[in-house]
Structure formats: C-alpha cells, structure tokens
Design a protein around this motif. Structure first.
Motif, PDB file in Angstrom:
ATOM      1  N   LYS A 252       0.833  -1.205   0.000  1.00  0.00           N
ATOM      2  CA  LYS A 252       0.000   0.000   0.000  1.00  0.00           C
ATOM      3  C   LYS A 252       0.870   1.257   0.000  1.00  0.00           C
ATOM      4  N   CYS A 253       1.962   1.248   0.739  1.00  0.00           N
ATOM      5  CA  CYS A 253       2.879   2.393   0.727  1.00  0.00           C
ATOM      6  C   CYS A 253       3.421   2.632  -0.672  1.00  0.00           C
ATOM      7  N   LYS A 254       3.818   1.544  -1.325  1.00  0.00           N
ATOM      8  CA  LYS A 254       4.360   1.653  -2.683  1.00  0.00           C
ATOM      9  C   LYS A 254       3.305   2.205  -3.642  1.00  0.00           C
ATOM     10  N   ARG A 255       2.093   1.663  -3.591  1.00  0.00           N
ATOM     11  CA  ARG A 255       1.006   2.147  -4.463  1.00  0.00           C
ATOM     12  C   ARG A 255       0.695   3.607  -4.196  1.00  0.00           C
TER      13      ARG A 255
ATOM     14  N   GLN B 109       7.347   4.010   4.004  1.00  0.00           N
ATOM     15  CA  GLN B 109       6.857   3.324   5.200  1.00  0.00           C
ATOM     16  C   GLN B 109       7.183   4.140   6.444  1.00  0.00           C
ATOM     17  N   ALA B 110       8.376   4.702   6.477  1.00  0.00           N
ATOM     18  CA  ALA B 110       8.794   5.503   7.632  1.00  0.00           C
ATOM     19  C   ALA B 110       7.871   6.703   7.829  1.00  0.00           C
ATOM     20  N   GLN B 111       7.457   7.333   6.728  1.00  0.00           N
ATOM     21  CA  GLN B 111       6.599   8.519   6.855  1.00  0.00           C
ATOM     22  C   GLN B 111       5.236   8.150   7.419  1.00  0.00           C
ATOM     23  N   VAL B 112       4.686   7.022   6.997  1.00  0.00           N
ATOM     24  CA  VAL B 112       3.391   6.578   7.524  1.00  0.00           C
ATOM     25  C   VAL B 112       3.503   6.339   9.033  1.00  0.00           C
ATOM     26  N   ILE B 113       4.575   5.704   9.452  1.00  0.00           N
ATOM     27  CA  ILE B 113       4.773   5.420  10.880  1.00  0.00           C
ATOM     28  C   ILE B 113       4.988   6.717  11.660  1.00  0.00           C
TER      29      ILE B 113
END
Length: 70
Positions: free
Chosen positions: A47-50, A55-59
């Motif tokens: 989902k991060c890639k799409r 990933q770090a920014q979402v966290i």
C-alpha cells in the motif's frame, strides 16, 4: 595531479561520510520496532508503494497523530 593512494588503514571519503552520518543518526534518532504478522507487513509495504509514500513517513505520521490525542 593527485597521486595519493590510500594505504592500509586509511579511510576513504565515502567511509568517513558514512561514519559521520551514522554518529549523527545514533545521537539524534531512536529506532522503534514491532513484530507484526508477515501478511500485514506485506500489505503495508504494497500500500505504501502504491500510494507513493515511504513506510517511515506513515509510521512517523501515526506516532505524531497518536501523541496529539488527549
């Protein structure tokens, strides 16, 4: 013309830069980890890639939002 050839034990510029960056990151940042099911991790990566987001920014965003809660 520079004829310098680093000998045994000499640090290359890349190695020095890496060490400086590593010391800064160790002093400035903390690492947080979590054990999650593999399927969840894979779904998260995809989902991060799409979405075009790291990933770090979402966290980081999730932590910031959690800390803002009362």
């Amino acid at each position: 013309r520079n004829n310098y050839k680093p000998g045994k034990g000499a640090l290359s510029i890349g190695k020095v830069s890496y060490e400086v960056k590593r010391r800064y990151e160790t002093k400035t940042y903390a690492r947080i980890s979590a054990d999650i099911p593999k399927a969840t991790a894979e779904e998260f990566r995809e989902k991060c890639k799409r979405s075009g987001v790291s990933q770090a920014q979402v966290i980081k965003d999730a932590i910031d939002n959690f800390l803002k809660e009362k």
